[in-house]
Design a protein around this motif. Structure first.
Motif, PDB file in Angstrom:
ATOM      1  N   HIS A  78      43.226  58.274 -13.864  1.00 17.25           N
ATOM      2  CA  HIS A  78      44.266  58.928 -14.660  1.00 17.25           C
ATOM      3  C   HIS A  78      45.551  59.082 -13.864  1.00 17.25           C
ATOM      4  CE1 HIS A  78      45.551  61.874 -17.847  1.00 17.25           C
ATOM      5  NE2 HIS A  78      46.362  62.232 -16.872  1.00 17.25           N
ATOM      6  N   GLU A  82      49.263  57.194 -14.164  1.00 16.24           N
ATOM      7  CA  GLU A  82      50.494  57.975 -14.391  1.00 16.24           C
ATOM      8  C   GLU A  82      51.583  57.555 -13.399  1.00 16.24           C
ATOM      9  OE1 GLU A  82      49.693  62.202 -14.444  1.00 16.24           O
ATOM     10  OE2 GLU A  82      49.154  62.150 -16.569  1.00 16.24           O
ATOM     11  N   HIS A  97      51.113  61.447 -19.943  1.00 17.13           N
ATOM     12  CA  HIS A  97      49.751  61.982 -19.971  1.00 17.13           C
ATOM     13  C   HIS A  97      48.855  61.339 -21.035  1.00 17.13           C
ATOM     14  CE1 HIS A  97      46.518  64.785 -19.225  1.00 17.13           C
ATOM     15  NE2 HIS A  97      46.426  64.938 -20.533  1.00 17.13           N
ATOM     16  N   HIS A 127      53.120  64.696 -11.448  1.00 20.10           N
ATOM     17  CA  HIS A 127      53.138  66.147 -11.643  1.00 20.10           C
ATOM     18  C   HIS A 127      52.755  66.888 -10.379  1.00 20.10           C
ATOM     19  CE1 HIS A 127      52.002  63.985 -15.384  1.00 20.10           C
ATOM     20  NE2 HIS A 127      53.127  64.552 -15.760  1.00 20.10           N
TER      21      HIS A 127
HETATM   22 MN    MN Z   1      47.865  63.767 -17.036  1.00 16.49          MN
END
Ligand code: MN
Ligand code: MN
Ligand code: MN
Ligand code: MN
Lengths: 218, 218
Positions: A78, A82, A97, A127
């Motif tokens: 993930h 990103e 996301h 993030h």
């Molecule tokens: Mn995410």
DNA sequence: TAATATATTTAGATATGTCTAAAAAATTGT
DNA sequence: ACAATTTTTTAGACATATCTAAATATATTA
């Protein structure tokens, strides 16, 4: 292999257990995966059957080593995706996301190793969340919540604990992106709102709610 | 949205109809998607229900405009991802198909437009197959099967009609990759095998079976 | 055209993941 | 401690996608 559904449950259990192994409740999972408690119970039984979780009726669940390994792999994927979306395809940090939620289920270890290399072995995602290495090890940065900081203290914004698009867009607009230098000027007794100086330049005020979701490295 | 399964059926129907709209049979589909004919019948009913195919019992199926559009989008995604894997992640052309089979189902038009841009708007994939544009238009190159070429004729290898890893590895090993210049030297009457000159340099011989699956531009 | 073979569809079953309603266990408050 | 509340589990149902076996339609061929 595990189904998408199973993978999403494992990931959710990992996150809910505050990544330290504490017990996760049926209702807690139900809320995150957006299903009924009864469905969660069914899935917990299945995951326990597969030895991915330790599950005691009416008590809750924790991940086994195998389950933790799987969850970590999904999170690694993930976060790498990103980074790809932001660094290579010029998406903004509030747009990635949902796409990563799909990409994280692509099953090819070779693909992920090559993607990691292509991205230059990034340590954190857009993030500020750490990217687990290929062995599943996660290097936690010494984050401090902004609402725990005292007037006079300085730091650099390095992460967020809330990932919704609206929040990220608000930060963007306020100039509170990752890497921004901040100095706490004042904390309001009344509502916990905070006045801070940004990049040794202008001053802004944020609510306690916002401060709680901002992470700094001092 | 359509399920992965539905998408795979649509893609299969598109390919089996030789991309020109001819009728596709139940058994033909069953073989490709690796299921029983009875399962195909069930799915054909469902796709017809959704107006993605025209289906007449016992006759077969063709794609509607809507179905064709969907199939083309999936093929566009598949081929763009293959380009990404080869060009950016250094995969070899025989390694990318299975991964692309998964990636093609990621649902984000924005992602695909940006990927296309990132790759420099490629016209064909690593196997020489044309990449449909964002409107679903496919530009067919004037391919000639090598087994249709006569002694003395020249051309450039520009595509393959068989995508298995073994075949692609064989081509690699024999120096018959895309872009290779070839000249037909001789065609054996006996078994249809062909002797050809590669890049105005060395000479090799290939079976008719191999020649059938090699596409050249003259 | 009638028998035979092949292709396709139907009927009924199974597995997965979901749901609602009801039962059972755990927790909370007095 | 016990009643009320909350949480969790069970029971039974439904949708999707698959399967096998049997029925039916189509195609072949004698
Ligand atoms: Mn995410
Ligand atoms: Mn992230
Ligand atoms: Mn392919
Ligand atoms: Mn290809």
């Amino acid at each position: 292999m595990h189904s998408f559904t199973e993978e999403n449950y494992l990931k959710t259990i990992f996150h809910l257990s505050k990544e330290d192994g504490s017990v996760v409740t049926t209702n807690g999972i139900a809320e995150v995966v957006n299903t009924r408690a009864a469905s969660v119970t069914d899935m917990l039984k299945k995951l326990a059957e597969k030895k991915l979780i330790n599950y005691i009726k009416y008590q809750g669940a924790t991940l086994t080593e195998s389950g933790k390994q799987t969850a970590t792999e999904i999170i690694r994927k993930h976060r790498l995706w990103e980074v790809f979306l932001v660094e290579k395809l010029d998406f903004k940090w509030d747009e990635v996301h949902d796409i990563a939620e799909e990409l994280e289920h692509i099953n090819s270890p070779e693909l992920i190793e090559r993607l990691d290399k292509f991205l230059g072995y990034p340590k954190s995602d857009p993030h500020g969340d750490p990217i687990p290495d290929s062995n599943g090890k996660i290097l936690q940065k010494p984050f401090v919540n902004l609402n725990k900081m005292k007037p006079g203290e300085q730091g650099k914004i390095s992460g967020v604990s809330e990932h919704s698009a609206i929040f990220l867009q608000y930060l963007e607009k306020s100039g509170l992106t990752l890497g921004t230098l901040i100095k706490i000027i004042d904390v309001m007794e009344f509502d916990g709102s905070i006045t801070l100086e940004i990049n040794n330049d202008k001053t802004i005020s944020i609510s306690r709610e916002v401060a709680k979701n901002l992470l700094a490295v001092i």
